[in-house]
Every structure is written in C-alpha cells, then in structure tokens.
Design a protein around this motif. Sequence first.
Motif, PDB file in Angstrom:
ATOM      1  N   CYS A   1      54.565  50.296  19.347  1.00 45.31           N
ATOM      2  CA  CYS A   1      54.808  49.975  17.941  1.00 45.31           C
ATOM      3  C   CYS A   1      56.064  49.143  17.741  1.00 45.31           C
ATOM      4  O   CYS A   1      56.424  48.828  16.617  1.00 45.31           O
ATOM      5  CB  CYS A   1      54.896  51.265  17.131  1.00 45.31           C
ATOM      6  SG  CYS A   1      56.207  52.364  17.691  1.00 45.31           S
TER       7      CYS A   1
ATOM      8  N   SER B   1      43.244  57.658  18.884  1.00 43.26           N
ATOM      9  CA  SER B   1      44.406  58.155  18.147  1.00 43.26           C
ATOM     10  C   SER B   1      44.985  59.289  18.995  1.00 43.26           C
ATOM     11  O   SER B   1      44.473  60.395  19.011  1.00 43.26           O
ATOM     12  CB  SER B   1      43.953  58.667  16.768  1.00 43.26           C
ATOM     13  OG  SER B   1      45.059  59.069  16.021  1.00 43.26           O
ATOM     14  N   ASN B   2      46.058  58.947  19.698  1.00 46.82           N
ATOM     15  CA  ASN B   2      46.490  59.716  20.856  1.00 46.82           C
ATOM     16  C   ASN B   2      47.729  60.546  20.539  1.00 46.82           C
ATOM     17  O   ASN B   2      48.829  60.005  20.428  1.00 46.82           O
ATOM     18  CB  ASN B   2      46.770  58.689  21.966  1.00 46.82           C
ATOM     19  CG  ASN B   2      47.218  59.294  23.256  1.00 46.82           C
ATOM     20  OD1 ASN B   2      47.439  60.494  23.343  1.00 46.82           O
ATOM     21  ND2 ASN B   2      47.370  58.472  24.267  1.00 46.82           N
ATOM     22  N   LYS B   3      47.552  61.832  20.422  1.00 49.01           N
ATOM     23  CA  LYS B   3      48.679  62.689  20.022  1.00 49.01           C
ATOM     24  C   LYS B   3      49.830  62.630  21.027  1.00 49.01           C
ATOM     25  O   LYS B   3      50.979  62.833  20.662  1.00 49.01           O
ATOM     26  CB  LYS B   3      48.189  64.139  19.842  1.00 49.01           C
ATOM     27  CG  LYS B   3      49.236  65.045  19.240  1.00 49.01           C
ATOM     28  CD  LYS B   3      48.644  66.310  18.668  1.00 49.01           C
ATOM     29  CE  LYS B   3      49.708  67.134  17.970  1.00 49.01           C
ATOM     30  NZ  LYS B   3      50.380  68.091  18.835  1.00 49.01           N
TER      31      LYS B   3
ATOM     32  N   VAL C   1      52.549  58.482  20.436  1.00 46.19           N
ATOM     33  CA  VAL C   1      52.755  57.980  19.073  1.00 46.19           C
ATOM     34  C   VAL C   1      53.071  56.473  19.073  1.00 46.19           C
ATOM     35  O   VAL C   1      52.541  55.736  18.239  1.00 46.19           O
ATOM     36  CB  VAL C   1      53.867  58.796  18.376  1.00 46.19           C
ATOM     37  CG1 VAL C   1      54.291  58.145  17.070  1.00 46.19           C
ATOM     38  CG2 VAL C   1      53.375  60.210  18.105  1.00 46.19           C
ATOM     39  N   PRO C   2      53.925  55.977  20.003  1.00 46.39           N
ATOM     40  CA  PRO C   2      54.263  54.549  19.934  1.00 46.39           C
ATOM     41  C   PRO C   2      53.052  53.620  20.044  1.00 46.39           C
ATOM     42  O   PRO C   2      53.060  52.533  19.484  1.00 46.39           O
ATOM     43  CB  PRO C   2      55.212  54.340  21.122  1.00 46.39           C
ATOM     44  CG  PRO C   2      55.798  55.677  21.374  1.00 46.39           C
ATOM     45  CD  PRO C   2      54.727  56.661  21.056  1.00 46.39           C
TER      46      PRO C   2
ATOM     47  N   THR D   1      49.899  54.660  19.197  1.00 45.92           N
ATOM     48  CA  THR D   1      48.986  54.993  18.092  1.00 45.92           C
ATOM     49  C   THR D   1      49.446  54.367  16.776  1.00 45.92           C
ATOM     50  O   THR D   1      48.609  53.918  15.980  1.00 45.92           O
ATOM     51  CB  THR D   1      48.884  56.531  17.953  1.00 45.92           C
ATOM     52  OG1 THR D   1      48.453  57.067  19.214  1.00 45.92           O
ATOM     53  CG2 THR D   1      47.883  56.921  16.885  1.00 45.92           C
ATOM     54  N   LEU D   2      50.766  54.324  16.560  1.00 48.54           N
ATOM     55  CA  LEU D   2      51.252  53.706  15.328  1.00 48.54           C
ATOM     56  C   LEU D   2      50.893  52.223  15.316  1.00 48.54           C
ATOM     57  O   LEU D   2      51.102  51.519  16.293  1.00 48.54           O
ATOM     58  CB  LEU D   2      52.770  53.866  15.219  1.00 48.54           C
ATOM     59  CG  LEU D   2      53.248  55.187  14.645  1.00 48.54           C
ATOM     60  CD1 LEU D   2      54.748  55.344  14.820  1.00 48.54           C
ATOM     61  CD2 LEU D   2      52.890  55.297  13.172  1.00 48.54           C
ATOM     62  N   GLY D   3      50.362  51.784  14.205  1.00 49.21           N
ATOM     63  CA  GLY D   3      49.963  50.379  14.098  1.00 49.21           C
ATOM     64  C   GLY D   3      48.474  50.185  14.267  1.00 49.21           C
ATOM     65  O   GLY D   3      47.930  49.131  13.945  1.00 49.21           O
TER      66      GLY D   3
ATOM     67  N   ALA E   1      46.000  51.397  12.605  1.00 53.70           N
ATOM     68  CA  ALA E   1      45.278  51.187  11.339  1.00 53.70           C
ATOM     69  C   ALA E   1      45.339  49.718  10.931  1.00 53.70           C
ATOM     70  O   ALA E   1      44.334  49.141  10.481  1.00 53.70           O
ATOM     71  CB  ALA E   1      45.873  52.077  10.250  1.00 53.70           C
ATOM     72  N   ASP E   2      46.518  49.115  11.111  1.00 55.22           N
ATOM     73  CA  ASP E   2      46.653  47.695  10.746  1.00 55.22           C
ATOM     74  C   ASP E   2      45.827  46.803  11.666  1.00 55.22           C
ATOM     75  O   ASP E   2      45.248  45.812  11.233  1.00 55.22           O
ATOM     76  CB  ASP E   2      48.129  47.279  10.816  1.00 55.22           C
ATOM     77  CG  ASP E   2      48.911  47.792   9.606  1.00 55.22           C
ATOM     78  OD1 ASP E   2      48.358  47.754   8.500  1.00 55.22           O
ATOM     79  OD2 ASP E   2      50.046  48.241   9.783  1.00 55.22           O
TER      80      ASP E   2
END
Lengths: 402, 376
Positions: free
Chosen positions: A315, A341-343, A346-347, A349-351, A353-354
């Motif tokens: 991210c 979507s990987n618990k 986070v780095p 997974t974030l982004g 959606a965009d």
Amino acid sequence: MRELASLVMEYYAECHRAKAEGRPVGWMPPMNGGIEVFYAMGLMPVFPENYSPVCAAFGAAPPHFETSEAMGFSRDLCGYMRNILGYVHGDMHGPLEPMGGLPEPDLIMSFGGGCIPAMKIFQHLERRFPHAKVFRADMPQVALDDIKEHHVAYAVSEMHRFIEFLERNTGRKLDEERLHEAVNLSDEACRLFDRIMSFRRNIPAPFGASEIGLMFVMVTRQGTRTAVDFLSRVLDEVACRAEARQGVVEEERLRLFWDNIPPWYDLGLLRYFEKAGGVVVAETYSSAWSIRLDTGDPIRALAVKSLMSYPLVSCVSIDRRRDMVLRACRDYAIDGAVFHSNKSCVPITLGQADIMKALERELGIPSVTIDGDHMDIRNFSLAQFQTRADAFMETLLERKGR
Amino acid sequence: MEIRPGNPASPAEPFRRALSHRGELLEKAARACAGVIGTACTYTPFELVHACGFVPIRLWERPGVVEKAYGLVPGFVCPFMRRCLEEALAGGFRFLSGIVQAYTCDVSCGVVNVWKNNFPLQLCRSLALPYNDGARSRSFLRSELMGLVDDLVAIGGTFSEDSLRRSVDLYGRIRSTLASVLDRLGRTGALGAAETLTLVQAFFVTPPETYLDMLVRLEDELPCGAPPDESRVPVIVSGSVLEDGAVLDLVEESGMRVVFLDLCTGMRALVPAAGAGEDPLESVVDRIMNRTACPSRSLPGQRARDLVLQAESYGARGVIFLFQKFCTPHLADLPVVMAALKDAGVPCMLVEIDGNGIEGQVLTRLETFATIAGAA
C-alpha cells in the motif's frame, strides 16, 4: 519445474551444512539487496519469513501459532510473525519441523524498508538469539514515484554500512569482483523469471499460479549460479509446453488474475477454478521478486532494489500497483480478477478496493474478493471460498457467452 | 470522535468547545492561511508544516456506524483509520489542502494512499523516517524534511529559517506547557482523565497561537496542589490513539485514578517538547530522533523500560493497555512489555477498542483489575 522440490530441500540442507562447517549463518528478511552481498561473501542467508510458507505447506504452522499465542502474541498479528516466533520458541529441531528446522543465526539483519511486522519479527528474534550479531538497516519506506536521489544516496550508504558490519563480524572481505558477479547473476535470474512469466501470455497458458512455488528460487537464491541454471531449465520446459500449446487444463475457458499472497497451506486452492476451465495466469506477488538491476553499479543497484521491492506490491504505492495490475490484465488477456483479502497481510490488502474499481471502470474486468489468510487456515472458510468462486466463474462464463 | 456535553464550570470547557467546533474553526483557519494539512500521526513535524504557513492538524474519526469506508478498506484494519476515512467520506475534512503522513504504521500509510485516490487534495505524501540515530540518518532526515518544505511551498506555502525558528519556539512552548499541565494533573487528579484527554485532543485541531492562549489561561486557573484521592488505585493508561474518553470514565468509575496517559494522543506526543540545536531544522530533526519510544519506531525492550520507569515515577499500581483493534505495532510489543511490568510487580490488562463503544463486560473486567492492582 519438477526439480523445485529438490532445490528447496537442497537449500535447507546447505543452510545446515553451512552451520556445521562454521560458515556464518545470517537471518534476514527477503526483498532487499543483502542476499547478493551474502552470497558474494560466502555467507549463508536464511529467511525466516520464507520458512513460514514452508511450515504452512507442511502443516507445521498450527503448533507454532499455539506457542506464540500462548506467549501473548495476538491472533490479529501477521501469520508469518506468529509462525516464526512460535517456531523459535519451541523445539527448533524437533521431528515435526520441516527441513530439519533452521540453523540458529550467527548474524541477524533487519532492513527497515518493509512492513511493520517484518521489522517486529526481527526485533523479537534479536531477543531470542542474544548471542547473534545484529545489524539494523534504515532503508526508507517511500512510494516508488517519490524515490529521490537522497533516498537512493542514503540506501547506498546503508549498503556500505552493512558490508562493513559483515566484514567486521565475519572476518571476511567482500571481493568486488564476486559482488559484481552476484549482481549479474541476480539480474540474469530476474530476466529469466520475467521471460518464464511472459509465456503465460500464451493461450493456453503453459502453467498456472499453483506453480508459484517457483518464486522460492527468487527469494532464497538470487545472486547464485544455482538460480540461473534452474530458471534456464524451467524456461526451456515452459517454452516447450508453449510451443506444443500444452495448457494447464484441456480447454482454457477463462484467464484469471490473482492479487495478494496465496494461501500457502493449500496452493491447490488456486486450481479450484480449473474445474470450470479457469486458469490463474498472472498475479501481483510474483512481480515483487523480479527487479532488473543496473549491473554497472552493483552497490547502487542493490540499494535501489531494497528501496523498490516492498512498495512495488504494498500500500506504499497503490497507484503504481494499480497500474501494474491493469497492465498485467491487458497483457495477459484476463477475464476476471481474484482479490485475496488477506488478514495476514494488510499492506497488500489495502488498496484492493480501488484496484478492483479501476479494473471494472477502465477494462471492464470483474473481480471477486476471497476472504482469507496466507498463513492461518483458521481465518479461511473453504465453503465460502467455493461459493464465491463458483458464482464468479458462472458470471464470467456467462459474460463470455459460453 | 463524539464530543460529549461538558461541565461549563470545568477549566477544560474551552478545549471541549474547541473540539466541538473544530470543523468550522478549521474551515475559517484554512481561508486565513496557506491551508490546513492533516496527518494521522504526530511524527509528522507540526512545526515544519506551520512554518510554511499551514495549520497542521491530526485527523479525527467519525462516531457512529461505519458504512462507506467498508467499501474502501477491509474490516480487519485499525478502526481509528477506518473511521477517519468515514469522516472524510462524509465531507468532514473538506477544508484540507493535503495530508502528510510519516511512515509509522502500515495501515495509516495505506489508508492515506486510499484517501489520495478518492479525494482530490493538493498534496498527499508520506515521510520516510530513519529508525537509527546517527550523523548519516540525521542528514537523510534533513533532506527528507526539506523535500516536504519544497512540496508545501509548491502548493502555496512560504518558508524561511526565521519562520521555522518561530514555529519551533511556539510548538516547544505548547508542548512543554501541556506536558507540565498533564504531569500536574496526573499527580493531583484535579481533572478527570477524559477531560485531561480533551486538552491534548484540542491541541491537535486548534491553530497553535489560539491554543497557546487557551493553555496559558488553563495553567492559571488550575487548582494547584490538590491532594490526589488516595482511595483510588493509581494506574497508567497506555496505547495508541484514543478518541473517545468514555473508556477513561469507566476506568475511574471502577475505582482507579489515571496518573499518566502514555498514548499517541497523550504524553508520548509531547516529549521532548523541542529538540536541541541552534539551527531550527536541526532541532526538528533532533526532536524526532529523541521522541519518547513509540512501538512503531522502537524496540520492545525500550518500551518496556519506559513504562516500568513511568510506573515508578507516578506510583502507578497497574497499567491498562487501550489499543485500537488490530494495532500491529502495539500488539507486537505487548508480550515483552507485559512481562517486564509483571516482573516489576505491576499488573496489567488489555482492552481493545473496535470503535463500536465499550461493552458492559469491560466495566466488569476493569473493576476486577482495580481489585487486583489495588492489592498488588
């Protein structure tokens, strides 16, 4: 590619041999230029994070989680972290540990430029192995488009400090010629890796994402002849398959993109789509391991690699990651994208959606989200995965009119 | 963050009002200066942003149900950052010219980048901070900070060494005064913990010149030398960002007295007040390098040592960790920090905040903890 299993075993065997022979063993995170320096100096690099996928694949991760969670490490923390900390606080060479476990470190290096869990893993490893000599580098975490000359200059100075540390603590001198050779080999490995991956543009693709274990060589063996020779053979094999139009499934009906780290405990999940003729032909994660190097300036090349690897897939540079995904989806004729979507990460997974929105908006490519975890199977529901994957494949096939 | 009705007679009331009206006050402030720059972490040097003619603020979260933000970030990230995004999606940060985020955690950096893709801002950048302290690290940090100055000037700011010197002095004065007020409050209990938190929260969203005036008045009005209520168990509250003071009320209702706020929105943001060095930029660098250990920037052992010392200094008999759910830096250090506190005879407990209010079960846990800590 069949050689991969023996290459993995040989790597870990060499780690243990090095320790037995008195060759200094250093634990370090991947995604930095330290690996080439290590091989050039005849030292043995060991990657605790990389051992975690091995543990997951062999089913050894759950007891490690139990150990670290009993110590107070939250289940919300990254699975790599919980696995490796549980491993080092348990019986490191017990009969259930894959590959005989890891040899204890003489040196511990952290590079600073990755995610927070990567930094924290090594801080805890320092406490676990107090006799090891510790080097903490300061690679800046900076978006790819924002990398300026002062970032590179600082990263170069950190590489020099790293080399001084190794020379001082191992009594070995870095031979510039050998470093040059290691950087050349690393760059050649990246070239071969890119070439291998590019064959997946063929329809049908000669291999799918379940062969992503190929990355192992890019993580552990960059800068060695072993990597180049192995990848050369893989390239020949893949080229032959492509030439013969040999695909992963009998009829490749859908071409898929996978975003995020795969579920290491069951790479077979990536093949689930095959029952509907779907093949995962490209993914984000594999691209982080192939950064071409300026072989004319080895230290600078390794510094730049250290700056770039993490932002490339995380991210830190969502814009660049989005562009990379869009380009890959165009180049590989992707029909649909699967976002993990990987618990545990986070780095990455974030982004997502965009990126999903951009895929739909700019290329008309639909996506599906799969909730999961690359290490911890407790955060994954097979039934939910299958339901979503089935519905997604149906939609894609309908769109393609088949 | 929900701003609750206050006690009009409380010395903290002007700070609570500033928080209640921060949106409109900052819209006004944005028109009167080069703009307002937000951050989710106080490692972004406020004095440098201010020296360029901007008002630096810390982003805040939106209370209530999160709806839109779930379309942009997953459910397993820091609820504070998710709620900040929700506030942005609800139009709560229309006055912002930009965001400058120091790379101190993966989630804040990632959410800021998500923000960048969804809201037009003049400037959205991260700041790379070194972990080590040395001549080369400091020189690198200077370059990084000057890069930030260039970016701020490019969007309408103006900068000079004199303006930086003035901003360094102003923020140094605010931090040292506020830290001394917090210290006094911790030792005397003249204000409740939630009201004390309000003082710090207002600092992050009020133009500094206005804030200093408020703070100086407060210093004069505070009752001095009031003895603490010895019947209550003195505790430290430690953690990341705390927005809703309701949990602090619960701590006090459970029979405890908060003597030290070891929070990103507490004392950790204030110490040291300023850095050393004749050159103002050098003093900014020096302050960043010498910040009180935060888990995102330091070793777990350092955090453990700091907390044990604070417990000794304030006579705390327990530590309550208040973490935002999923907070990796704090959670990663917790086993080491807790073990050190237990070795020092200081009991501790963890409460995770998920942004959906505090359940009654927490009160029961706090009451039990008060009994244990009181007996320790």
